[in-house]
Design a protein around this motif. Structure first.
Motif: not given
Length: 239
Positions: A2-10, A42-50, A69-73
């Motif tokens: 079981x892994x428990x965390x948060x949605x984002x960190x910024x 952030x990957x949902x809103x904009x493509x993230x570089x490797x 999170x998969x892209x909203x595109x």
């Protein structure tokens, strides 16, 4: 597991509480010392570089896992249709290595269940664990659950006041997002609510990923730690 965390960190709202005295450049590593997983939003809103993914890998403990999170595109613009090319582009950008967990596909509230669309989308997904979060009541149907089971894709159980909470486990792992039961992205979970979710997670009896998305007033990391204690899961990883 079981892994428990948060949605984002910024979150600047956490600056004077959970991040008190922590420079912003260390927020991820600080949170990762207390939880075992985090959703990358952030990957949902904009493509993230490797290079971004490699940087986040370097800032977290060896046993840490990211959901992405998969892209909203794909989900909101193309609404899951004709997405083979953007799916490949997104998958090729991921550079998380052993720290890559499930990919989350959050659907828009206006997207209704259509069997053919969902079937084609699931068939096009790249290898790995995937979780689908619908936000329309029409997905509360066996036809949807059967498709997910056939592809070993997890239905995301979502707790929120503004879209339906459809409780179903459809894969060899479970995925839970807690957005705030009374106020979306805001309200904290009390002891009774955390006890109830802990009981449900135990009952699922499989690998489970849990993310608190009640981030706006800073409840998420505290709720994550409280739930982890109830489930006797490690709440601190080591660098």
């Amino acid at each position: 597991m079981i892994r428990i965390g948060t949605s984002g960190w910024r979150y600047p709202e956490w600056r004077d509480d959970f991040y008190r005295g922590v420079p912003q450049r260390l927020w991820l590593s600080h949170l990762a010392q207390h939880v075992r997983t985090i959703e990358i939003n952030s990957s949902f809103y904009h493509p993230q570089p490797a290079s971004n993914y490699r940087k986040w890998v370097a800032e977290t403990p060896p046993d840490f896992v990211f959901a992405v999170k998969g892209p909203k595109q794909i989900t909101h613009v193309q609404r899951l249709r004709h997405v083979e090319d953007p799916l490949k582009t997104f998958a090729d950008s991921l550079a998380l290595g052993t720290k890559q967990g499930p990919i989350l596909w959050q659907l828009p509230p206006s997207l209704r269940f259509d069997r053919a669309t969902i079937q084609d989308f699931l068939a096009a997904l790249p290898q790995g664990r995937h979780a689908l979060e619908p936000r329309h009541e029409s997905f509360r149907t066996d036809a949807y659950f059967d498709l997910l089971r056939a592809h070993n894709v997890a239905h995301v159980v979502s707790d929120a006041p503004t879209f339906p909470c459809i409780e179903a486990v459809t894969a060899d792992f479970a995925y839970l997002r807690l957005h705030g039961h009374d106020e979306l992205y805001i309200s904290s979970y009390d002891d009774e609510q955390l006890d109830e979710w802990a009981g449900k997670i135990r009952g699922w009896d499989r690998d489970t990923y849990v993310y608190f998305d009640n981030t706006m007033h800073g409840a998420a990391p505290h709720n994550a730690l409280a739930l982890a204690q109830r489930l006797d899961t490690p709440i601190r990883s080591h660098m």
